[in-house]
Design an enzyme around this catalytic site. Structure first.
Site, mmCIF file in Angstrom:
data_model
loop_
_atom_site.group_PDB
_atom_site.id
_atom_site.type_symbol
_atom_site.label_atom_id
_atom_site.label_comp_id
_atom_site.label_asym_id
_atom_site.label_seq_id
_atom_site.Cartn_x
_atom_site.Cartn_y
_atom_site.Cartn_z
ATOM 1 N N HIS A 106 -19.628 -12.140 45.715
ATOM 2 C CA HIS A 106 -21.040 -12.414 45.462
ATOM 3 C C HIS A 106 -21.200 -13.085 44.099
ATOM 4 O O HIS A 106 -20.213 -13.414 43.445
ATOM 5 C CB HIS A 106 -21.895 -11.145 45.600
ATOM 6 C CG HIS A 106 -21.514 -10.025 44.664
ATOM 7 N ND1 HIS A 106 -21.667 -10.109 43.300
ATOM 8 C CD2 HIS A 106 -20.985 -8.805 44.909
ATOM 9 C CE1 HIS A 106 -21.272 -8.989 42.742
ATOM 10 N NE2 HIS A 106 -20.830 -8.178 43.695
ATOM 11 N N HIS B 235 -19.068 -11.902 41.062
ATOM 12 C CA HIS B 235 -17.676 -12.380 40.991
ATOM 13 C C HIS B 235 -17.651 -13.846 40.561
ATOM 14 O O HIS B 235 -16.826 -14.253 39.737
ATOM 15 C CB HIS B 235 -16.981 -12.272 42.356
ATOM 16 C CG HIS B 235 -16.999 -10.898 42.944
ATOM 17 N ND1 HIS B 235 -17.803 -10.575 44.015
ATOM 18 C CD2 HIS B 235 -16.332 -9.773 42.614
ATOM 19 C CE1 HIS B 235 -17.620 -9.296 44.320
ATOM 20 N NE2 HIS B 235 -16.730 -8.782 43.491
ATOM 21 N N CYS C 191 -15.588 9.689 43.776
ATOM 22 C CA CYS C 191 -16.209 8.637 44.599
ATOM 23 C C CYS C 191 -15.079 7.747 45.107
ATOM 24 O O CYS C 191 -14.376 7.125 44.317
ATOM 25 C CB CYS C 191 -17.209 7.805 43.815
ATOM 26 S SG CYS C 191 -17.757 6.340 44.760
ATOM 27 N N CYS D 181 -15.540 3.991 44.127
ATOM 28 C CA CYS D 181 -15.183 3.705 42.726
ATOM 29 C C CYS D 181 -13.714 4.001 42.477
ATOM 30 O O CYS D 181 -13.150 3.510 41.494
ATOM 31 C CB CYS D 181 -15.984 4.560 41.752
ATOM 32 S SG CYS D 181 -17.727 4.207 41.685
ATOM 33 N N CYS E 52 -22.888 9.197 43.722
ATOM 34 C CA CYS E 52 -22.217 8.315 42.776
ATOM 35 C C CYS E 52 -23.274 7.474 42.061
ATOM 36 O O CYS E 52 -24.137 6.893 42.708
ATOM 37 C CB CYS E 52 -21.236 7.402 43.522
ATOM 38 S SG CYS E 52 -20.723 6.000 42.517
ATOM 39 N N HIS F 253 -22.716 3.766 43.373
ATOM 40 C CA HIS F 253 -22.878 3.483 44.801
ATOM 41 C C HIS F 253 -24.030 4.243 45.443
ATOM 42 O O HIS F 253 -24.455 3.923 46.546
ATOM 43 C CB HIS F 253 -21.579 3.802 45.547
ATOM 44 C CG HIS F 253 -20.461 2.881 45.169
ATOM 45 N ND1 HIS F 253 -19.549 3.186 44.182
ATOM 46 C CD2 HIS F 253 -20.155 1.644 45.614
ATOM 47 C CE1 HIS F 253 -18.707 2.174 44.059
ATOM 48 N NE2 HIS F 253 -19.049 1.228 44.893
ATOM 49 N N LYS G 2 -29.078 -4.712 39.703
ATOM 50 C CA LYS G 2 -27.754 -5.309 39.850
ATOM 51 C C LYS G 2 -27.560 -5.779 41.292
ATOM 52 O O LYS G 2 -27.897 -5.082 42.235
ATOM 53 C CB LYS G 2 -26.678 -4.276 39.513
ATOM 54 C CG LYS G 2 -25.282 -4.883 39.551
ATOM 55 C CD LYS G 2 -24.205 -3.812 39.490
ATOM 56 C CE LYS G 2 -22.848 -4.455 39.718
ATOM 57 N NZ LYS G 2 -21.795 -3.464 39.937
ATOM 58 N N LYS H 295 -23.405 -5.505 47.028
ATOM 59 C CA LYS H 295 -23.531 -5.193 48.448
ATOM 60 C C LYS H 295 -24.126 -3.806 48.642
ATOM 61 O O LYS H 295 -25.006 -3.604 49.464
ATOM 62 C CB LYS H 295 -22.136 -5.263 49.071
ATOM 63 C CG LYS H 295 -22.130 -5.136 50.576
ATOM 64 C CD LYS H 295 -22.487 -6.446 51.224
ATOM 65 C CE LYS H 295 -22.394 -6.300 52.740
ATOM 66 N NZ LYS H 295 -22.975 -7.460 53.404
HETATM 67 ZN ZN LIG Z 1 -18.951 4.952 43.402
#
Ligand SMILES: [Zn+2]
Length: 509
Positions: A19, A22, A127, A130, A145, A148, A297, A300
Site C-alpha cells: 500500500h 510501503h 499478537c 505483530c 492489539c 491491529h 493510518k 489493510k
Molecule cells: Zn498486532
C-alpha cells in the site's frame, strides 16, 4: 576509494498488501540512494521481504499452498512494487533465502557466545499479526492489539531469551554519545525513554513453529521472526554479490529508513543485538511518520487504504514521488488527499516546471534556431542562485530534510519563471540592438533549468532526464558536479518534447 553509503528499507511483511505506506518508505529511501549516487558515492541500497511468520503458514494452508509457495507468490508483489516506483535497489533479500537462513544460524551462535542467551519460560499476551508480546497495559480495551485491534492470545512456552535488560546502560551511553543516530529527535527521545524505563529480556525463539530458522543448538526451536528479520541488514551483505565481501565494504549501515511502528525493534532491540554480536551499530536511523488519509493510518487492517497505483497510472510515477516527498515532512505524519495531489501536479509540476521547459525550448527554437547561446558571463546573480541551491540541497539531504531540499530547488524553478517575465525575450527579440541580452537570457534559462533537472533527479528521475534531453544535454549526466553553472554542453541543440506533465482531465478519486 569512493565514499560508500549503505541504506535499507525495512523488509516488508510478505502477507501484507502493498500500500501507500510501503511505496512511501521505498520512494523516500530511493530518493536518498539516488542523491548519494549523484555525489559519486558507492551506494548499496537494500530492500526485501520478511517471510518467516506463523501467519504465512496459516494463510498458505488456507489457500492450499506450501508456506514456500505462498511466500514466493507474495514476495513477488513487493519486488514488483519496487519496479513500479522505480527504486534503484541493489539487492532484494528474502528471509527464506538459504544463504540468509544459514547466516542467521551463525549470528545466533555469536549472540550465544556473548553469554547473554539463556533458557527460560515466557508467558504473555501475544499478537500473532505483530509477532510480538504485549504487556497488559499496552493493550487496547478488551485485550485488543493496539495496532491491529484484534484479540491477542495468551502464549506460554519454554524459549531462549536474550538478556536485553543487561544492555540498558550501554544503550543509553550510545544514545548520549551519538545524539543524532535516531531521527527525528522526538523518536530518539521516545526510544531513549523506553530504554531508561527499563528493558525486559527478549524471547528470541519459539517452540513448535517449523516455518523459520532453526536455533542451531536446539533444533526444536526456531528463531523469533523479528531477530531473523533484523539480521537481514547484515546477512544480505554476505551473499548479495557472490565472491565479493560486502560486509567489509559496507558494514555498518549508514541509514535505516522505516515507519515509526517498528521504532522499538530498530532503536532498542537491534542495537543491543548488535552489541552482543560484536558488530558495529548503524550510523543513523530515520523514523518516518504515517501517510494518513482522514487522519488515520492507512493499512489493510484498519481499513482506509489509499491505493497509490491509480495515481501512478494516471499521473506517472514521478508525480507520486514528488507529491509524497514534498507534501510530507520526512519524519512526520502527512495526509494524502486526491485534491492536494492534483493541485501540486497541475500548479507545480505542469505549470511551473513543465511550462518552463516548454517556454525555454520553444524560445531557443524560435529566436536562435534551436541552439542554446553561449554564456556572456553577465548573469552572475542567477549563477550565484544556482550555486546556492546546490549547496542548500546537499545540506538538506545531509539532514534528511527532503521536503526542504525540494523547496530549495523549487525556488530556483520559480526564479527562472520570473526571469522569463522580467526579461520578456519576445520583446528583446524585436530589437536587434538587444541581441546579446537575449542570448544571455536564453543561456541563463537553459543553464538554470539544466541545474534544476539535476537537483530534482533523485525525486523525479524520468522527468529530469527528459528535461536534460530536451535541452540537448546528455540525460545520463545527472551527477551533482554537473549542476555547476556552465557545466552543460556548449552550443547544445534543444529538442522539442511533448508536455512533461500533461493535463489530466479525469480525477482519480
Ligand atoms: Zn498486532
Amino acid at each position: 576509494m569512493a565514499q560508500r553509503f549503505y541504506l535499507t528499507t525495512p523488509i516488508y511483511y510478505v502477507n501484507a498488501e502493498p500500500h501507500i505506506g510501503h511505496a512511501y518508505t521505498t520512494i523516500m529511501s530511493d530518493i536518498i540512494a539516488r542523491h548519494h549516487r549523484q555525489r559519486d558515492e558507492e551506494v548499496f541500497f537494500l530492500t526485501g521481504t520478511d517471510e518467516h511468520s506463523s501467519n504465512v503458514v496459516r494463510l498458505a494452508a488456507e489457500a492450499g499452498r506450501t508456506p514456500r509457495e505462498h511466500a514466493d507468490l507474495n514476495a513477488e508483489r513487493f519486488r514488483a512494487l519496487g519496479g513500479v516506483v522505480e527504486a534503484t535497489t541493489d539487492f532484494f533479500i528474502r528471509t527464506t533465502d538459504a544463504e540468509h537462513v544459514a547466516a542467521v544460524g551463525r549470528v545466533m551462535e555469536r549472540l550465544r557466545e556473548s553469554g547473554d542467551v539463556y533458557r527460560g519460560t515466557y508467558a504473555g499476551w501475544y499478537c500473532s499479526s505483530c509477532e510480538r508480546f504485549y504487556a497488559e497495559d499496552e493493550l487496547d480495551e478488551g485485550r485488543l492489539c493496539p495496532i491491529h485491534r484484534t484479540p491477542v492470545g495468551w502464549l506460554e512456552e519454554e524459549n531462549w531469551f536474550f538478556r536485553l535488560s543487561a544492555y540498558r546502560d550501554r544503550l543509553l551511553a550510545h544514545y548520549d554519545a551519538h545524539p543524532e543516530w535516531v531521527l527525528p529527535p522526538a523518536r530518539r527521545n521516545e526510544a531513549r525513554r523506553m530504554i531508561e524505563d527499563g528493558l525486559e529480556d527478549l524471547s528470541i525463539s519459539r517452540a513448535g513453529v517449523e516455518w523459520g530458522v532453526p536455533v542451531p543448538w536446539d533444533p526444536d526451536q526456531t528463531v523469533y521472526v523479528w531477530v531473523d528479520a533484523l539480521f537481514n541488514y547484515y546477512t544480505a551483505l554476505e551473499y548479495a554479490r557472490p565472491g565479493e565481501d560486502l560486509v567489509a565494504r559496507f558494514w555498518p549501515p549508514d541509514l535505516h529508513v522505516m515507519a515509526k511502528d517498528i521504532l522499538k525493534f530498530h532503536a532498542v532491540i537491534w542495537p543491543a543485538l548488535l552489541m552482543a554480536s560484536g558488530l558495529e551499530l548503524p550510523r543513523r536511523e530515520m523514523i518516518h511518520g504515517y501517510v494518513l488519509k482522514g487522519g488515520e493510518k492507512m493499512s489493510k487492517t484498519t481499513g482506509n487504504v489509499v491505493d497509490p497505483f491509480p495515481f501512478i497510472t494516471e499521473y506517472g510515477i514521478d508525480a507520486l514521488r514528488y507529491y509524497l516527498a514534498r507534501e510530507i515532512r520526512f519524519g512526520e505524519d502527512g495526509t494524502f488527499t486526491a485534491e492536494g495531489f492534483e493541485a501540486r501536479y497541475s500548479q507545480e509540476l505542469a505549470n511551473e516546471l513543465g511550462n518552463l521547459l516548454n517556454r525555454v525550448v520553444s524560445m531557443v527554437g524560435r529566436y536562435r534556431g534551436g541552439t542554446v547561446p553561449a554564456d556572456a558571463g553577465v548573469d552572475g546573480e542567477i549563477a550565484a542562485e544556482v550555486s546556492a541551491a546546490v549547496d542548500a540541497t546537499v545540506a538538506a539531504y545531509d539532514r534528511l530534510d527532503i521536503s526542504r531540499a525540494i523547496e530549495d530547488d523549487w525556488r530556483l524553478v520559480q526564479r527562472l519563471n520570473r526571469l522569463v517575465e522580467q526579461r520578456a525575450p519576445w520583446t528583446l527579440a524585436k530589437d536587434p540592438a538587444r541581441a546579446a541580452e537575449l542570448d544571455q537570457t536564453l543561456f541563463s534559462l537553459a543553464e538554470g533549468l539544466r541545474a534544476v533537472a539535476i537537483l530534482l533527479w533523485p525525486v523525479i528521475p524520468g522527468s529530469s532526464e527528459r528535461i536534460l534531453a530536451a535541452l540537448g544535454q546528455d540525460p545520463a549526466e545527472t551527477g551533482l558536479a554537473r549542476a555547476a553553472w556552465g557545466a552543460g554542453r556548449p552550443g547544445a541543440q534543444v529538442r522539442p518534447e511533448g508536455p512533461l506533465f500533461p493535463r489530466v482531465e479525469e480525477k482519480v478519486a
